[in-house]
Design a protein around this motif. Structure first.
Motif, PDB file in Angstrom:
ATOM      1  N   THR A   4       0.828  -1.206   0.000  1.00 14.83           N
ATOM      2  CA  THR A   4       0.000   0.000   0.000  1.00 14.83           C
ATOM      3  C   THR A   4       0.861   1.254   0.000  1.00 14.83           C
ATOM      4  OG1 THR A   4      -1.687  -1.211   1.236  1.00 14.83           O
ATOM      5  CG2 THR A   4      -1.873   1.184   1.208  1.00 14.83           C
ATOM      6  N   ALA A   8       1.276   4.007  -3.006  1.00 16.22           N
ATOM      7  CA  ALA A   8       1.065   5.427  -2.738  1.00 16.22           C
ATOM      8  C   ALA A   8       2.286   6.239  -3.153  1.00 16.22           C
ATOM      9  CB  ALA A   8       0.750   5.649  -1.261  1.00 16.22           C
ATOM     10  N   ASN A  30      -8.943  12.485 -12.089  1.00 18.24           N
ATOM     11  CA  ASN A  30      -8.849  11.076 -11.710  1.00 18.24           C
ATOM     12  C   ASN A  30      -9.227  10.176 -12.873  1.00 18.24           C
ATOM     13  OD1 ASN A  30      -8.054  11.724  -9.104  1.00 18.24           O
ATOM     14  ND2 ASN A  30     -10.127  11.621  -8.275  1.00 18.24           N
ATOM     15  N   MET A  42     -11.691   4.763  -8.675  1.00 18.77           N
ATOM     16  CA  MET A  42     -11.700   4.746  -7.207  1.00 18.77           C
ATOM     17  C   MET A  42     -10.321   4.401  -6.642  1.00 18.77           C
ATOM     18  SD  MET A  42     -14.507   5.923  -6.317  1.00 18.77           S
ATOM     19  CE  MET A  42     -14.297   5.724  -4.569  1.00 18.77           C
ATOM     20  N   LYS A  43      -9.589   3.539  -7.336  1.00 23.64           N
ATOM     21  CA  LYS A  43      -8.241   3.193  -6.886  1.00 23.64           C
ATOM     22  C   LYS A  43      -7.318   4.402  -7.027  1.00 23.64           C
ATOM     23  CE  LYS A  43      -4.624  -0.219  -7.115  1.00 23.64           C
ATOM     24  NZ  LYS A  43      -4.205  -1.520  -7.599  1.00 23.64           N
ATOM     25  N   LYS A  45      -8.218   7.535  -6.935  1.00 23.77           N
ATOM     26  CA  LYS A  45      -8.617   8.484  -5.890  1.00 23.77           C
ATOM     27  C   LYS A  45      -8.038   8.080  -4.535  1.00 23.77           C
ATOM     28  CE  LYS A  45     -12.717  11.048  -4.633  1.00 23.77           C
ATOM     29  NZ  LYS A  45     -14.104  11.310  -4.924  1.00 23.77           N
ATOM     30  N   LYS A  46      -8.129   6.795  -4.227  1.00 24.96           N
ATOM     31  CA  LYS A  46      -7.612   6.272  -2.956  1.00 24.96           C
ATOM     32  C   LYS A  46      -6.088   6.418  -2.894  1.00 24.96           C
ATOM     33  CE  LYS A  46      -7.497   2.044  -0.220  1.00 24.96           C
ATOM     34  NZ  LYS A  46      -7.814   0.623  -0.194  1.00 24.96           N
ATOM     35  N   LEU A  47      -5.396   6.110  -3.991  1.00 23.00           N
ATOM     36  CA  LEU A  47      -3.937   6.218  -4.017  1.00 23.00           C
ATOM     37  C   LEU A  47      -3.477   7.669  -3.890  1.00 23.00           C
ATOM     38  CD1 LEU A  47      -2.976   3.608  -6.765  1.00 23.00           C
ATOM     39  CD2 LEU A  47      -2.453   3.490  -4.311  1.00 23.00           C
ATOM     40  N   TYR A  49      -5.044  10.069  -2.363  1.00 18.76           N
ATOM     41  CA  TYR A  49      -5.271  10.471  -0.975  1.00 18.76           C
ATOM     42  C   TYR A  49      -4.165   9.914  -0.072  1.00 18.76           C
ATOM     43  CZ  TYR A  49      -7.834  11.381   3.382  1.00 18.76           C
ATOM     44  OH  TYR A  49      -8.215  11.812   4.625  1.00 18.76           O
ATOM     45  N   ALA A  50      -3.858   8.622  -0.234  1.00 16.67           N
ATOM     46  CA  ALA A  50      -2.804   7.995   0.561  1.00 16.67           C
ATOM     47  C   ALA A  50      -1.454   8.651   0.272  1.00 16.67           C
ATOM     48  CB  ALA A  50      -2.739   6.497   0.269  1.00 16.67           C
ATOM     49  N   SER A  90      -9.677  13.961  -2.587  1.00 17.81           N
ATOM     50  CA  SER A  90     -10.201  13.589  -1.261  1.00 17.81           C
ATOM     51  C   SER A  90      -9.568  14.384  -0.134  1.00 17.81           C
ATOM     52  CB  SER A  90      -9.994  12.096  -1.000  1.00 17.81           C
ATOM     53  OG  SER A  90     -10.705  11.332  -1.928  1.00 17.81           O
ATOM     54  N   ASN A  94     -12.076  16.544   2.230  1.00 18.48           N
ATOM     55  CA  ASN A  94     -12.188  16.258   3.667  1.00 18.48           C
ATOM     56  C   ASN A  94     -11.729  17.440   4.500  1.00 18.48           C
ATOM     57  OD1 ASN A  94     -13.148  13.689   3.071  1.00 18.48           O
ATOM     58  ND2 ASN A  94     -11.133  12.766   3.183  1.00 18.48           N
TER      59      ASN A  94
END
Length: 190
Positions: A4, A8, A30, A42-43, A45-47, A49-50, A90, A94
């Motif tokens: 992970t 990132a 994205n 979605m991956k 976006k998640k990456l 953010y991380a 993200s 947030n």
């Protein structure tokens, strides 16, 4: 490093440098990054953010710079005193929602989670606490002047200019690192 963390880190490097001489990917949506990397949105976006949390340095400074880049592309809600921010990042979303809540401001994103709708007054109150009166005074004065204009098309053009000028002005006041981040996210030359 865990897988992970490694993923990132790769995303952070791609956003900063790109690949195949394409330039920084941070300025790309994205969806576009998803298409180029052939991975789900979605991956991505998640990456992203991380990557921002783990490898981006000071999270608050990053969020401010990314907020300015987002604000530079804000739009007006027709016939209302609302500003719409399209926030697919993200980290920014947030952080901004936390700031709005902290200052008792109501925001809405009920139908599209990437659109944050907030009153102009509420957004100005939050921006004032983040960037100070000096940077915001010209933006607020221009916004008030714009509202006196009857032509909606003129409103949009004036608003677009105001948001870009404010973003660059506030970034300059925050320092060279913030200017570089804002320009990177806007796709402007450094």
């Amino acid at each position: 490093m865990s897988k992970t963390d490694l993923d990132a880190l790769v995303m952070a490097l791609l956003d900063q440098y790109g690949f195949d001489e394409s330039g920084a990917m941070a300025k790309l949506s994205n969806q576009t990054v998803s298409e180029r990397l052939r991975t789900p949105v979605m991956k991505v976006k998640k990456l992203r953010y991380a990557a921002a949390l783990r490898f981006g340095g000071n999270v608050e400074e990053q969020a401010k710079a990314r907020l300015l880049a987002t604000l530079a592309n804000a739009v007006l809600e027709p016939n209302e005193d609302k500003i719409l921010l399209i926030v697919e990042d993200s980290l920014v979303q947030n952080w901004l929602q936390g700031q709005l809540k902290k200052h008792q401001q109501i925001f809405d994103h009920s139908f599209n989670t990437e659109i944050v709708k907030v009153s102009a007054t509420g957004l100005f109150d939050v921006l004032r606490t983040i960037f100070g009166d000096d940077q915001l005074a010209q933006f607020e004065a221009g916004y008030a002047e714009m509202k006196r204009t009857a032509d909606h098309a003129k409103h949009l053009a004036i608003f677009r200019t105001l948001t870009k000028e404010f973003a660059l002005s506030a970034a300059k006041a925050a320092g060279a690192g913030t200017v570089a981040l804002v320009k990177m996210h806007l796709g402007l030359p450094h």
